[in-house]
Design a protein around this motif. Structure first.
Motif, mmCIF file in Angstrom:
data_model
loop_
_atom_site.group_PDB
_atom_site.id
_atom_site.type_symbol
_atom_site.label_atom_id
_atom_site.label_comp_id
_atom_site.label_asym_id
_atom_site.label_seq_id
_atom_site.Cartn_x
_atom_site.Cartn_y
_atom_site.Cartn_z
ATOM 1 N N GLY A 1 34.294 -49.252 -8.694
ATOM 2 C CA GLY A 1 33.800 -49.776 -9.963
ATOM 3 C C GLY A 1 34.796 -50.800 -10.480
ATOM 4 O O GLY A 1 35.406 -51.514 -9.686
ATOM 5 N N ASN A 2 34.951 -50.895 -11.799
ATOM 6 C CA ASN A 2 36.038 -51.749 -12.290
ATOM 7 C C ASN A 2 37.369 -51.190 -11.825
ATOM 8 O O ASN A 2 38.238 -51.917 -11.374
ATOM 9 N N GLY A 3 37.514 -49.881 -11.979
ATOM 10 C CA GLY A 3 38.598 -49.176 -11.312
ATOM 11 C C GLY A 3 38.030 -48.603 -10.029
ATOM 12 O O GLY A 3 36.845 -48.277 -9.974
ATOM 13 N N SER B 1 36.897 -60.992 -12.303
ATOM 14 C CA SER B 1 37.104 -59.575 -12.020
ATOM 15 C C SER B 1 35.802 -58.891 -11.630
ATOM 16 O O SER B 1 35.814 -57.794 -11.089
ATOM 17 N N ASP B 2 34.670 -59.516 -11.919
ATOM 18 C CA ASP B 2 33.380 -58.881 -11.645
ATOM 19 C C ASP B 2 32.911 -59.288 -10.245
ATOM 20 O O ASP B 2 32.824 -60.470 -9.930
ATOM 21 N N MET B 3 32.596 -58.279 -9.441
ATOM 22 C CA MET B 3 32.261 -58.544 -8.052
ATOM 23 C C MET B 3 31.032 -59.451 -7.927
ATOM 24 O O MET B 3 30.905 -60.181 -6.939
ATOM 25 N N ARG B 4 30.137 -59.420 -8.904
ATOM 26 C CA ARG B 4 28.962 -60.302 -8.830
ATOM 27 C C ARG B 4 29.388 -61.761 -8.917
ATOM 28 O O ARG B 4 28.868 -62.620 -8.205
ATOM 29 N N ASP B 5 30.364 -62.046 -9.778
ATOM 30 C CA ASP B 5 30.869 -63.424 -9.884
ATOM 31 C C ASP B 5 31.566 -63.841 -8.589
ATOM 32 O O ASP B 5 31.467 -64.995 -8.160
ATOM 33 N N ILE B 6 32.268 -62.893 -7.994
ATOM 34 C CA ILE B 6 32.994 -63.218 -6.769
ATOM 35 C C ILE B 6 32.014 -63.499 -5.629
ATOM 36 O O ILE B 6 32.193 -64.432 -4.853
ATOM 37 N N ARG B 7 30.951 -62.694 -5.567
ATOM 38 C CA ARG B 7 29.938 -62.943 -4.532
ATOM 39 C C ARG B 7 29.304 -64.312 -4.713
ATOM 40 O O ARG B 7 29.085 -65.048 -3.743
ATOM 41 N N LYS B 8 29.041 -64.656 -5.977
ATOM 42 C CA LYS B 8 28.454 -65.968 -6.257
ATOM 43 C C LYS B 8 29.404 -67.081 -5.799
ATOM 44 O O LYS B 8 29.003 -68.028 -5.121
ATOM 45 N N ALA C 1 29.527 -45.748 -7.683
ATOM 46 C CA ALA C 1 29.949 -46.605 -8.814
ATOM 47 C C ALA C 1 29.400 -48.028 -8.635
ATOM 48 O O ALA C 1 28.755 -48.333 -7.633
ATOM 49 N N GLY C 2 29.654 -48.872 -9.633
ATOM 50 C CA GLY C 2 29.004 -50.181 -9.733
ATOM 51 C C GLY C 2 28.942 -50.959 -8.433
ATOM 52 O O GLY C 2 27.865 -51.396 -8.004
ATOM 53 N N ILE C 3 30.069 -51.137 -7.789
ATOM 54 C CA ILE C 3 30.091 -51.905 -6.539
ATOM 55 C C ILE C 3 29.568 -51.058 -5.379
ATOM 56 O O ILE C 3 28.736 -51.515 -4.585
ATOM 57 N N GLY C 4 30.020 -49.825 -5.305
ATOM 58 C CA GLY C 4 29.604 -48.941 -4.210
ATOM 59 C C GLY C 4 28.102 -48.724 -4.171
ATOM 60 O O GLY C 4 27.501 -48.658 -3.088
ATOM 61 N N GLU C 5 27.465 -48.649 -5.345
ATOM 62 C CA GLU C 5 26.026 -48.391 -5.382
ATOM 63 C C GLU C 5 25.188 -49.641 -5.202
ATOM 64 O O GLU C 5 24.051 -49.560 -4.736
ATOM 65 N N ASN C 6 25.760 -50.797 -5.600
ATOM 66 C CA ASN C 6 24.928 -52.005 -5.686
ATOM 67 C C ASN C 6 25.263 -53.129 -4.718
ATOM 68 O O ASN C 6 24.433 -54.005 -4.498
ATOM 69 N N ASP C 7 26.467 -53.129 -4.186
ATOM 70 C CA ASP C 7 26.867 -54.295 -3.403
ATOM 71 C C ASP C 7 26.728 -54.015 -1.898
ATOM 72 O O ASP C 7 27.652 -53.580 -1.224
ATOM 73 N N ALA C 8 25.539 -54.307 -1.383
ATOM 74 C CA ALA C 8 25.248 -54.021 0.029
ATOM 75 C C ALA C 8 26.125 -54.848 0.959
ATOM 76 O O ALA C 8 26.518 -54.379 2.034
HETATM 77 N N1 LIG Z 1 24.631 -55.709 -8.073
HETATM 78 C C1 LIG Z 1 25.952 -55.679 -8.037
HETATM 79 N N2 LIG Z 1 26.608 -56.295 -7.033
HETATM 80 C C2 LIG Z 1 27.948 -56.271 -6.964
HETATM 81 N N3 LIG Z 1 28.721 -55.662 -7.860
HETATM 82 C C3 LIG Z 1 28.136 -55.041 -8.879
HETATM 83 C C4 LIG Z 1 26.740 -55.010 -9.027
HETATM 84 N N4 LIG Z 1 26.465 -54.313 -10.144
HETATM 85 C C5 LIG Z 1 27.654 -53.923 -10.677
HETATM 86 N N5 LIG Z 1 28.655 -54.361 -9.916
HETATM 87 C C6 LIG Z 1 30.111 -54.197 -10.094
HETATM 88 O O1 LIG Z 1 30.404 -52.935 -10.640
HETATM 89 C C7 LIG Z 1 31.521 -53.077 -11.517
HETATM 90 C C8 LIG Z 1 31.465 -52.028 -12.599
HETATM 91 O O2 LIG Z 1 31.341 -50.768 -12.005
HETATM 92 P P1 LIG Z 1 31.300 -49.480 -12.922
HETATM 93 O O3 LIG Z 1 31.210 -48.313 -12.014
HETATM 94 O O4 LIG Z 1 30.260 -49.656 -13.956
HETATM 95 O O5 LIG Z 1 32.747 -49.604 -13.574
HETATM 96 P P2 LIG Z 1 33.653 -48.608 -14.375
HETATM 97 O O6 LIG Z 1 34.812 -48.398 -13.448
HETATM 98 O O7 LIG Z 1 34.021 -49.379 -15.600
HETATM 99 O O8 LIG Z 1 32.848 -47.368 -14.631
HETATM 100 C C9 LIG Z 1 31.416 -54.472 -12.084
HETATM 101 O O9 LIG Z 1 32.693 -55.022 -12.231
HETATM 102 C C10 LIG Z 1 30.680 -55.223 -11.016
HETATM 103 O O10 LIG Z 1 31.638 -55.952 -10.286
#
Ligand SMILES: Nc1ncnc2c1ncn2[C@@H]1O[C@H](COP(=O)(O)OP(=O)(O)O)[C@@H](O)[C@H]1O
Ligand SMILES: Nc1ncnc2c1ncn2[C@@H]1O[C@H](COP(=O)(O)OP(=O)(O)O)[C@@H](O)[C@H]1O
Lengths: 396, 396
Positions: free
Chosen positions: B208-210, B278-285, B326-333
């Motif tokens: 995630g962020n962490g 810091s946001d992985m979506r921005d980095i992918r872009k 978490a955010g990256i693990g669940e969403n970033d294939a």
């Molecule tokens: N579709 C996506 N693709 C890539 N990264 C994503 C996507 N959705 C969310 N994220 C990443 O997940 C991160 C947040 O994860 P999250 O588990 O919500 O964080 P936290 O550690 O604050 O709980 C964001 O910084 C973002 O980079």
């Protein structure tokens, strides 16, 4: 052809003379406690008695002059004149990103070694000084630098960069350099030859007072456990190895100065910090006497090595052999057994009998049907420096 | 039974109300920018429109009072009185060595949380404050603490100790604690149930962020990548993760203050330091637009995860499944694919099609014949806190 290898430290000067290309060591010795009370010289001609003498050695220049006298002594010497030494191979700790192999020393090379002083403030200045002394003492010899960092210059960028602002890499040179490269290169070359597999996937495990582990593919370092400095990675005699960097800030907030913490992590940590002993033989003795802190430290030491083996097996995506080397790696069968225990998932199986048979030769201590071989390869950094120096002379 | 879960930060208060044991979320919300300009409340009743309102919220006590009003609003509220809330589950960051599971809050427990302030100076004081506020606001509810560190208290000593003087552990509590424990526990329980294998060997990868990664055997954490603090381990949004500690001393010798370096490694490093994002979506872009720094950072991020997977596979001596959450693990294939690429030696094979099919459910994205399963398990720390609170109430 004679090649003299010099390994200089802040108050010491180690040397070894080789006849090349036969790899024959003619004599080996060291000057210790240079500039301190009780300085002494130890000198051993191959096949003869060892000479040891306490005598005042004011500085490294006096020390190297003394070495020259010993080498060319009319009675016990091994050379007739300084001029028969065709090259001097200097161990230089830090080559930064400038040197990926043995390098003939020119004024420009010296400038570069000087520019790297901030990255190795304890080592490069003394290595530099000894190069200048050797230029005066052996003016006819070719001076060659062999860098601890050179072997690791093949690491890919995603392995050598830290996740810190890019400017700290570009402007300050903060990245993984890795050390012990001369040893890792020597033993991995030996292992690949033994396996008869030039593209072998190897993990070279150098366990001495300082320890490091290197992933090698086809003769090239692809990752290593020491980093920007020799503090990172495995647990060592007095160094912590890997630790959460926040521990440093916490200790500073508790009243330590940065210098205190630096000293703590480099000189009072590692096995010393955990047990009161830095020498693995003392720790084994304490452990056998039932000392629980020693037992924990021994397990912790092995555990950290095991984690790196797993990490490097993953990034190599395969493994032909583990290589154990240096004081602990070559001699401590109990530690080797603890490290290789329960690694079946990585196809690593030790043979307990082969493991406890001691020898000074390269040997295989894995079970006969172990897909991954486990080799003990005695390291010889001085010989590696002589060989690299010889090859450089031949090629130019 | 209703259980309210509270997750407090220095200027925020997140909450979620569950009906238990049905795990039904009744509403979720957050108070943000507490004590700052532009503070606001966001409140969402399950199945209804989201309410968002900017309003002055002077402190956490005002914030929690506001939450109570929203919960019990005569029109849009979900409870008839504060008294129907039987328990409040508080996320507390640091439980030190005192708490290995959810704990009913007593004066003695509060004292212990207070004694841990030096280990979590940014988090425990605010968690403590919010416990006291909740005791006043919900005087009839049982207050329960669920600690981020608790799950990792099963780590063996050779895994949680650092190689530093023993006194720093005994007297100062310097050791690996690990964090994200509530998430790792939740997803590894789900995965073991899905595999129908209570003694499964699992690697839980919370990105995630962490970010952190945990080795789990038979439902217990045996090692984890965060350490004494949440700075260590994997590369994160703004944190460096693992780095040679000597980098800190080097930067201090170059004129940085310890506070500067602390800020640098926690707030300006990680993906932020490497790419400016810091946001992985921005980095992918950025990567897709050809930005080389972004490509390197993305590879480096994956590479560090790969090394931990290898390390943990080795110490588990086997592996049933990887878990991404978490955010990256669940969403970033794309990231999952890069991490799982070329791990055949560890029996890990991803199915690219399954990997890119998105879903909010637990799912297997490994190739049909992959010996090691690769699972995506959406995490839910709030639900885990509610469940642990519920179980505690039932058992006592
Ligand atoms: N579709 C996506 N693709 C890539 N990264 C994503 C996507 N959705 C969310 N994220 C990443 O997940 C991160 C947040 O994860 P999250 O588990 O919500 O964080 P936290 O550690 O604050 O709980 C964001 O910084 C973002 O980079
Ligand atoms: N028989 C032995 N059993 C265990 N450890 C040994 C043995 N012999 C040497 N060692 C260890 O080797 C270490 C020195 O290794 P060495 O490679 O000589 O160090 P350096 O890094 O200084 O070159 C000593 O600290 C000692 O712990």
């Amino acid at each position: 052809m004679h090649i003299l290898v010099i390994n200089s430290g802040s108050s010491s000067l180690k040397y070894q003379l080789f006849a090349m290309p036969s790899d024959q060591p003619l004599c080996v010795g060291q000057v210790e406690r240079i500039g301190l009370d009780g300085s002494f010289v130890r000198h051993q001609v191959t096949g003869a008695d060892r000479l040891e003498r306490t005598e005042p050695i004011a500085d490294h220049a006096v020390g190297l002059q003394r070495v020259l006298e010993l080498l060319s002594d009319p009675v016990s010497g091994v050379i007739s004149s300084p001029d028969v030494i065709e090259a001097i191979g200097h161990r230089v700790v830090h080559g930064g990103e400038s040197f990926a192999s043995a390098t003939r020393i020119t004024p420009a090379v010296k400038e570069t070694i000087k520019a790297l002083f901030p990255l190795a403030p304890l080592h490069n200045p003394i290595n530099y000084l000894c190069i200048e002394i050797a230029e005066t003492t052996f003016p006819r010899a070719t001076q060659i630098a062999v860098f601890d960092t050179a072997f690791h210059q093949t690491m890919p960028e995603y392995a050598f960069r830290y996740a810190i602002p890019e400017a700290l890499y570009r402007q300050e040179g903060i990245r993984v350099y890795g050390f012990h490269g001369t040893s890792h290169r020597y033993v991995s070359k030996k292992a690949a030859a033994w396996l008869n597999k030039p593209d072998a996937k190897l993990i070279s495990i150098h366990l001495g007072n300082g320890s490091s582990i290197t992933a090698v593919r086809a003769g090239q370092s692809v990752d290593t456990s020491m980093g920007f400095s020799p503090l990172a990675g495995l647990v060592m005699g007095t160094r912590s190895g890997d630790i959460d960097p926040a521990v440093i800030f916490h200790l500073i907030s508790r009243g330590y100065s940065p210098d205190d913490v630096n000293r703590l992590l480099n000189k009072q940590s590692g096995m010393q910090g955990l047990t009161g002993f830095s020498d693995m033989r003392d720790i084994r003795k304490a452990m056998e006497a039932g000392d629980q802190a020693a037992t924990l430290a021994y397990e912790l030491y092995a555990y950290r090595v095991r984690k790196y083996i797993g990490a490097y097996a993953a990034i190599l995506n395969g493994l032909d052999a583990l290589i154990f080397t240096a004081g602990i790696g070559e001699n401590d069968a109990t530690m080797r057994a603890m490290i290789c225990n329960e690694l079946a998932f990585l196809n690593i199986y030790l043979d307990p009998d082969k493991n406890t048979t001691s020898s000074r030769q390269i040997r295989d201590i894995s079970a006969t049907d172990s897909p991954v071989k486990i080799l003990v390869v005695p390291t010889n950094e001085e010989l590696e420096i002589a060989q690299q120096s010889y090859e450089l002379l031949q090629s130019t």
